[in-house]
Design an enzyme around this catalytic site. Structure first.
Site, PDB file in Angstrom:
ATOM      1  N   LYS A  80      21.362  40.079  34.793  1.00  0.00           N
ATOM      2  CA  LYS A  80      22.239  38.911  35.011  1.00  0.00           C
ATOM      3  C   LYS A  80      21.389  37.731  35.471  1.00  0.00           C
ATOM      4  O   LYS A  80      20.493  37.896  36.306  1.00  0.00           O
ATOM      5  CB  LYS A  80      23.310  39.258  36.050  1.00  0.00           C
ATOM      6  CG  LYS A  80      24.379  38.176  36.224  1.00  0.00           C
ATOM      7  CD  LYS A  80      25.445  38.612  37.251  1.00  0.00           C
ATOM      8  CE  LYS A  80      26.516  37.560  37.452  1.00  0.00           C
ATOM      9  NZ  LYS A  80      27.502  37.932  38.484  1.00  0.00           N
ATOM     10  N   SER A 155      32.306  37.220  37.142  1.00  0.00           N
ATOM     11  CA  SER A 155      31.360  36.310  36.546  1.00  0.00           C
ATOM     12  C   SER A 155      30.310  36.995  35.661  1.00  0.00           C
ATOM     13  O   SER A 155      29.655  36.346  34.860  1.00  0.00           O
ATOM     14  CB  SER A 155      30.615  35.538  37.644  1.00  0.00           C
ATOM     15  OG  SER A 155      29.834  36.427  38.433  1.00  0.00           O
ATOM     16  N   SER A 179      32.707  40.631  40.501  1.00  0.00           N
ATOM     17  CA  SER A 179      32.005  40.218  39.277  1.00  0.00           C
ATOM     18  C   SER A 179      31.236  41.300  38.552  1.00  0.00           C
ATOM     19  O   SER A 179      30.742  41.063  37.441  1.00  0.00           O
ATOM     20  CB  SER A 179      31.055  39.059  39.583  1.00  0.00           C
ATOM     21  OG  SER A 179      31.807  37.894  39.760  1.00  0.00           O
TER      22      SER A 179
HETATM   23  N1  GLN Z   1      35.929  35.996  40.381  1.00  0.00           N
HETATM   24  C1  GLN Z   1      35.411  35.883  41.706  1.00  0.00           C
HETATM   25  C2  GLN Z   1      35.079  34.444  42.021  1.00  0.00           C
HETATM   26  O1  GLN Z   1      35.280  33.628  41.200  1.00  0.00           O
HETATM   27  C3  GLN Z   1      34.259  36.803  41.866  1.00  0.00           C
HETATM   28  C4  GLN Z   1      32.949  36.178  41.735  1.00  0.00           C
HETATM   29  C5  GLN Z   1      31.826  37.128  41.935  1.00  0.00           C
HETATM   30  O2  GLN Z   1      32.016  38.299  42.266  1.00  0.00           O
HETATM   31  N2  GLN Z   1      30.634  36.606  41.819  1.00  0.00           N
HETATM   32  O3  GLN Z   1      34.636  34.127  43.074  1.00  0.00           O
END
Ligand code: GLN
Length: 507
Positions: A80, A155, A179
């Site tokens: 990532k 994400s 994410s």
């Molecule tokens: N969807 C969550 C957010 O927008 C999770 C993000 C993440 O885990 N990096 O913050």
């Protein structure tokens, strides 16, 4: 399609270690796959064939010289883009870091390299990991390999899609509010958020430091566990990393393969996580999975966690607050982009023009929200209150784990939605995290694995398992058993039903 790309990481590793297949062949097969499908999937932000093949050649040479190598040596790994690496640019999905080259590798990447894994590219993500669909990437969205007009979750949609589309057998992700787990659920893959501090955050571009956790993604529970073992452990560069003798997650996954290991397991189902917004097909798949567990002698216990309903609200104050502080370093001086206003300007005007051009709408929204929540007059009302809610959620977990061994829930309330369907309404994305956020607020581990498809749309549904802090191995043991039961029910492992293989749709 080259057969090497449909092997599990464990199978591929065995073939490489026996000499049947070289790391160069395995890496080449995955690079070819990327060339074939990534135009449609867009899981990767950067690849570099020469760099990856050189790493693979190095592993093959060391093996030929008789060097003892790790179990996964020679296997390709997608990374990532939140993790900084020296071999390719590291952007965290943001224009403000376009082309940025790190002078060092994130500890997790360094550990993966030391274990002989071959990095085959950096994966797409929501900008600074803010999002639930990978639609907030400054470099365009990733498409879900199950259905290319759908989001892969976020994400870490790039890592999940890369694994789902057979572009990589393994990937690294980061999970601040879901994410790793939510994209795993939406793409029919497996992903784990380790116990907070179980895996080093050094070199993971910070979003919210008290919530961020790096973790593994793969198509099977065992593969996920094998990668977890590679990246786990204390790191003197990360003062929150735990000095703890972690048991082998792979051994736990192998032990769990016998579903009779589920006998007597107490599985909690949190009332408040079976929220109204849960899609009927997701609920039905979840209930079928619970029935499989019960048939093996597991005991289902309903749990009351009264403060979970405030988790999303607390998270969306704590996260922006920490993010506003972490992102202050993108000041046009130290990293990446610098935009000078026409005719020059002051330090402030350069900073402001750079941030205006370099940061996307969601990132700006969260920075403003966080700055507001932390401002002197509002600190107690917002950030302070959110921290209190966090403590109450931790207590809810503590009392739940006094009654049960693991907690189960749908990983996400819905299956993958269509690209653009949320129409830029951030609330809809935020609510999709309701089921994953509590684990981050409490620092406990969570694992998502596929349990079937939803009847209304045929898209993958994920089961989330959570355990007390330090009990990550419990998740792999139970997860491997459930994975086995699902494969027995369906007559094939879940990943083998992927449209990318059956030609139904997608890549
Ligand atoms: N969807 C969550 C957010 O927008 C999770 C993000 C993440 O885990 N990096 O913050």
């Amino acid at each position: 399609m080259n057969d090497l790309i449909t092997l599990t990481a464990a199978e591929l590793a065995a073939k490489i270690s026996s000499g049947e297949v070289s790391s160069v062949e395995a890496t080449r097969a995955h690079l070819d796959r990327i060339a074939e499908v990534d135009g449609a999937v867009h899981a990767f932000l950067a690849t570099d064939e020469e760099v990856s093949l050189a790493a693979a050649r190095d592993i093959d040479a060391r093996r030929a010289a008789g060097e003892a190598l790790g179990e996964l040596a020679g296997v390709p790994l997608a990374v990532k883009d939140v993790l900084v690496t020296t071999d390719m640019p590291s952007t965290s999905g943001s224009k403000i870091l376009e082309g940025y080259r790190s002078p060092f590798d994130a500890t997790t990447v360094a550990k993966a390299r030391a274990a002989g894994l071959v990095s085959i590219g950096k994966t797409n993500m929501d900008e600074f990991a803010m999002g639930s669909a990978t639609e907030n990437s400054a470099y365009g969205p990733t498409h879900n390999p199950w259905s290319l007009d759908r989001v892969p979750g976020g994400s870490g949609g790039g890592s999940a899609a890369a694994v789902a589309a057979f572009e990589a057998p393994l990937a690294l992700g980061s999970d601040t509010g879901g994410s790793i787990r939510q994209p795993a659920a939406l793409t029919g893959t497996v992903g784990a958020k380790p116990t907070y501090g179980g895996v080093s955050r050094y070199g993971a571009i910070a979003l919210a430091s008290s919530l961020d956790q790096v973790g593994p993604c793969a198509r099977t529970v065992l593969d996920t566990a094998l990668l977890h073992d590679v990246i786990a452990g204390h790191d003197r560069h990360d003062s929150t990393s735990l000095d703890f003798a972690w048991p082998s997650m792979a051994a736990a996954a192998r032990g769990g393969v016998d579903p009779s290991s589920l006998k007597g397991l107490r599985v909690g189902v949190v009332k408040q996580l079976m929220i109204d917004g849960v899609q009927p097909g997701v609920k039905a798949s979840f209930e079928q999975a619970l029935a499989l567990l019960t048939a093996q002698g597991a005991e289902i216990v309903e749990i009351d966690a009264p403060h979970f309903e405030y988790a999303v609200a607390a998270y969306y104050l704590i996260l922006p607050s920490e993010a506003s502080s972490n992102l202050a370093k993108y000041d046009s001086v130290r990293f990446g982009l610098r935009v000078a206003p026409e005719g020059g300007g002051t330090v402030e005007s350069v900073m402001s023009a750079t941030r205006e051009a370099g940061l996307g709408a969601e990132v700006k929204r969260r920075i403003i929200l966080g700055t507001y929540a932390l401002s002197a007059g509002y600190y107690d009302a917002y950030y302070g209150s959110a921290q209190k809610v966090r403590t109450l959620i931790q207590r809810d977990f503590a009392s739940a784990f006094a009654q049960v061994d693991v907690i189960a829930s749908p990983t996400a309330p819905t299956t993958a939605w269509k690209l653009g369907e949320h129409g830029g309404d951030p609330m809809q994305d935020y609510l999709n995290d309701a089921t994953t956020i509590p684990a981050n607020l409490a620092g406990i581990p969570g694992l998502s694995l596929p349990i079937g498809t939803a009847s209304e749309d045929g898209l993958p549904v994920g089961l989330q398992l959570m355990a007390p802090a330090f009990e990550d191995a419990r998740l792999y043991r139970a997860g491997a058993a459930i994975e086995r039961l699902i494969a027995e029910r369906d007559g094939a492992p879940f990943w083998a039903q992927a449209p990318a293989l059956t030609g139904k749709a997608g890549a």
